[in-house]
Write an enzyme that holds these catalytic residues in place. Structure first.
Site, PDB file in Angstrom:
ATOM      1  N   ASP A   1      77.136  35.084 -18.483  1.00  0.00           N
ATOM      2  CA  ASP A   1      77.725  36.363 -18.096  1.00  0.00           C
ATOM      3  C   ASP A   1      77.482  36.667 -16.624  1.00  0.00           C
ATOM      4  O   ASP A   1      78.291  37.361 -15.995  1.00  0.00           O
ATOM      5  CB  ASP A   1      77.131  37.492 -18.941  1.00  0.00           C
TER       6      ASP A   1
ATOM      7  N   HIS B   1     127.083  17.356 -14.372  1.00  0.00           N
ATOM      8  CA  HIS B   1     125.785  16.917 -13.861  1.00  0.00           C
ATOM      9  C   HIS B   1     125.930  15.538 -13.203  1.00  0.00           C
ATOM     10  O   HIS B   1     125.400  15.299 -12.117  1.00  0.00           O
ATOM     11  CB  HIS B   1     124.756  16.832 -15.000  1.00  0.00           C
TER      12      HIS B   1
ATOM     13  N   ASN C   1      90.604  46.986 -22.965  1.00  0.00           N
ATOM     14  CA  ASN C   1      90.724  47.382 -24.371  1.00  0.00           C
ATOM     15  C   ASN C   1      92.098  47.026 -24.931  1.00  0.00           C
ATOM     16  O   ASN C   1      92.943  46.440 -24.258  1.00  0.00           O
ATOM     17  CB  ASN C   1      90.413  48.874 -24.540  1.00  0.00           C
TER      18      ASN C   1
ATOM     19  N   GLU D   1      84.802  32.501 -28.298  1.00  0.00           N
ATOM     20  CA  GLU D   1      84.757  32.777 -26.863  1.00  0.00           C
ATOM     21  C   GLU D   1      83.496  32.154 -26.270  1.00  0.00           C
ATOM     22  O   GLU D   1      83.543  31.436 -25.275  1.00  0.00           O
ATOM     23  CB  GLU D   1      84.758  34.285 -26.649  1.00  0.00           C
ATOM     24  N   HIS D   2      82.352  32.439 -26.874  1.00  0.00           N
ATOM     25  CA  HIS D   2      81.067  31.857 -26.473  1.00  0.00           C
ATOM     26  C   HIS D   2      80.492  31.101 -27.660  1.00  0.00           C
ATOM     27  O   HIS D   2      80.373  31.674 -28.748  1.00  0.00           O
ATOM     28  CB  HIS D   2      80.060  32.933 -26.069  1.00  0.00           C
TER      29      HIS D   2
ATOM     30  N   HIS E   1      78.073  44.946 -26.595  1.00  0.00           N
ATOM     31  CA  HIS E   1      79.292  45.252 -25.849  1.00  0.00           C
ATOM     32  C   HIS E   1      80.139  46.337 -26.508  1.00  0.00           C
ATOM     33  O   HIS E   1      80.694  47.204 -25.837  1.00  0.00           O
ATOM     34  CB  HIS E   1      80.158  43.997 -25.703  1.00  0.00           C
TER      35      HIS E   1
ATOM     36  N   GLN F   1      75.559  40.176 -27.633  1.00  0.00           N
ATOM     37  CA  GLN F   1      77.021  40.324 -27.682  1.00  0.00           C
ATOM     38  C   GLN F   1      77.427  41.571 -28.453  1.00  0.00           C
ATOM     39  O   GLN F   1      78.393  42.246 -28.097  1.00  0.00           O
ATOM     40  CB  GLN F   1      77.669  39.083 -28.297  1.00  0.00           C
TER      41      GLN F   1
END
Length: 440
Positions: free
Chosen positions: A369, A428, A221, A335-336, A269, A266
């Protein structure tokens, strides 16, 4: 049922699309002030603070943070046979896909006597997080553990919230998944306090050491995400995960029932989950609304689904052509992303921004999934424009090994000195020329 945005006849810029398209508004910065005292308390007081916050947030106080080995064994022994078989299939398919992601060391001969080797070395110790809020997620255990194991990570600890229903132990299906994967270290702790404990470590109530980790992966979360942001640097993180999201690019060939079912899957969820349909067909959009009205009433989590579908983060976007639809979904960077159009495979090959792409009518997101073999820990909130989902690579670090002979260094020494002087860093160059002092 879904709010509509009509972009037919319009070609908005990428910036305009990002401002126009539906998206959940998640302010991680606003959660930091709530998370900071939790993280600082765990840093200062260790497990005692963890258990106090666990009791406050999860309404249960485990006797120890680390789950006893016998609890893992018992959970696996009592796992329903059909669930065990499904998890075993999920694990086997994920291993097959992730095994092909392994990287090989590569040595490049830059010059005679001079090589650079890129070695791929796994992170030493990783903390994996499996949520336990509105649902139980043994699949997230699979998706986190398998790529870590295939990368060669030697030490894994799984964090997942304790459940009052199970006497302060995590959900038994989550424990069973861990046992099935050979993970024997599980901590019954969730949320921001879990990330803090993974970062700082501590001493358990029975005196056992809780060893800190180098990297934390897995979704959670907003408070867990805020803790990841706050502790990034002390630990590595995979991403800052937001609410889950699906976008479906569809034309008149799509089945409205399939589209509606996938949007609902979805929305199930979280009330903040985003379900977005991008279509060239107003008729399909109408048919999907009809299907949604019927299917939402019949689904188990109807109230949650309704809230998600009617939220500002969800909606239908009408476009003139599939090409315009591709511009929209690339700007959204879901996301998907499902492609349910004619010539779906060709259309999918043109997608640039998505966590995962599901092609055609028989590749729903729910397949990914659980049992496609792909990983379901994916970038949200538009992060797919620049970031990837969890993979074997997430647990590997590339280390360059430079091996030059005396002659190879001598040959390039002048170039090193020239560049060092150009940057006004003469020491250097002197670090090179010092190796040849006294030579004529």
């Amino acid at each position: 049922m879904l709010n509509r945005t009509d972009l037919r006849g319009k070609v908005p810029s990428a910036a305009e699309l990002r401002a126009t398209l539906p998206r959940a508004e998640i302010d991680v910065d606003a959660a930091l002030h709530q998370v900071r005292p939790v993280v600082e308390a765990v840093r200062d007081r260790g497990v005692e603070a963890v258990l106090e916050y666990t009791e406050k947030f999860d309404r249960v106080r485990p006797s120890t943070v680390r789950v006893p080995a016998e609890a893992l064994a018992k959970a696996l022994e009592e796992l329903a046979p059909e669930v065990r078989a499904a998890l075993e299939e999920s694990i086997a398919r994920a291993r097959k896909v992730h095994a092909d992601q392994r990287r090989e060391d590569v040595t490049t001969q830059v010059t005679e006597g001079g090589t650079v080797t890129e070695r791929w070395v796994p992170v030493e110790r990783v903390g994996l997080y499996a949520p336990g809020g509105l649902a139980v997620y043994p699949s997230s255990v699979v998706m986190n553990v398998v790529p870590a194991q295939e990368a060669g990570v030697g030490s894994l600890v799984l964090c997942t919230p304790p459940q009052a229903e199970f006497g302060g132990s995590p959900h038994p299906t989550t424990l069973a998944a861990a046992a099935l994967l050979g993970v024997d270290e599980v901590w019954a702790v969730g949320g921001a306090q879990a990330v803090a404990l993974l970062a700082y470590g501590g001493t358990d109530t029975d005196g056992g050491e809780l060893v800190p980790v180098d990297l934390v992966t897995g979704p959670g979360n907003i408070y867990l995400t805020a803790a990841k942001r706050m502790l990034r640097g002390l630990i590595g993180i995979d991403s800052e995960a937001g609410p889950t999201e699906i976008a479906i690019l569809a034309d008149e060939t799509a089945d409205a029932g399939h589209v509606a079912a996938d949007l609902i899957s979805q929305a199930e969820h979280d009330t903040l989950a985003a379900s977005v349909l991008v279509t060239t067909s107003p008729e399909l959009a109408d048919a999907v609304d009809v299907e949604l009205a019927a299917r939402v009433k019949a689904t188990k989590h109807s109230e949650r689904v309704t809230t998600a579908l009617q939220g500002k983060q969800s909606g239908t976007v009408l476009v003139s052509t599939v090409d315009d639809g591709l511009r929209v979904v690339d700007a959204y960077a879901a996301e998907h992303l499902e492609i349910q159009t004619a010539n779906a495979r060709e259309v999918a090959a043109r997608v640039r921004n998505a966590g995962a792409v599901f092609v055609g009518p028989y590749a729903p997101v729910s397949l990914g999934d659980y049992c496609a073999g792909s990983n379901h820990v994916l970038p949200t909130g538009g992060f797919a424009r620049h970031s990837s989902g969890l993979s074997v690579q997430s647990f590997l670090r590339g280390i360059h090994v430079i091996d030059y002979s005396e002659q190879a260094l001598r040959e390039v020494s002048g170039k090193v000195v020239a560049l060092a002087n150009a940057e006004d860093l003469p020491a250097h160059g002197e670090a090179v020329t010092a190796r040849f002092e006294g030579e004529k």
